[in-house]
Enzyme design. Sequence first.
Site, PDB file in Angstrom:
ATOM      1  N   CYS A  69       0.827  -1.208   0.000  1.00 53.74           N
ATOM      2  CA  CYS A  69       0.000   0.000   0.000  1.00 53.74           C
ATOM      3  C   CYS A  69       0.864   1.262   0.000  1.00 53.74           C
ATOM      4  CB  CYS A  69      -0.916  -0.048   1.222  1.00 53.74           C
ATOM      5  SG  CYS A  69      -1.771   1.493   1.591  1.00 53.74           S
ATOM      6  N   CYS A  72       0.110   3.704   2.842  1.00 48.36           N
ATOM      7  CA  CYS A  72       0.604   3.128   4.110  1.00 48.36           C
ATOM      8  C   CYS A  72       2.098   3.416   4.259  1.00 48.36           C
ATOM      9  CB  CYS A  72       0.385   1.615   4.147  1.00 48.36           C
ATOM     10  SG  CYS A  72      -1.338   1.100   4.080  1.00 48.36           S
TER      11      CYS A  72
END
Length: 148
Positions: A69, A72
């Site tokens: 991600c 993230c």
Amino acid sequence: MTDALHIVCPHCHTTNRVRADQLGSAPDCGNCKGALFTGKPLDLTTATFDKHLNRSHIPLLVDFWAPWCGPCRSMAPAYVAATAQLEPHIRVAKVDTEAQQALGARFQIRSIPTLALFVGGREVARQPGAMGQADILRWVKMHLPVRK
């Protein structure tokens, strides 16, 4: 203040009793002698999550994330920086939802990153999406119960 708090060790996951007024003095685990607070987020697994959720007397902040991600990964440095300001009064942790799929399913994580704040073993707030350090700190403080 001399109330004893239960703090779970980030290394051996043993529950320790620490006087509240000594939280800031870098307490060590009575079992493994490791530092109870490391200044970086603790990686939690299905096996260790509930110990930190239910046995510690301090709030638990969790970043549900995945290594693939982009948001993230971009939030990770801000989350680490926030940890230094939140510890020792809050346990800061991360759950890799790719490796710990059961935890992602249990908490119905639909988007990542998602921050969840737990107090007394119960989720009190949730925030999806990447945030900067100042926003993380502001969000956590906004959702903590007022201490008398």
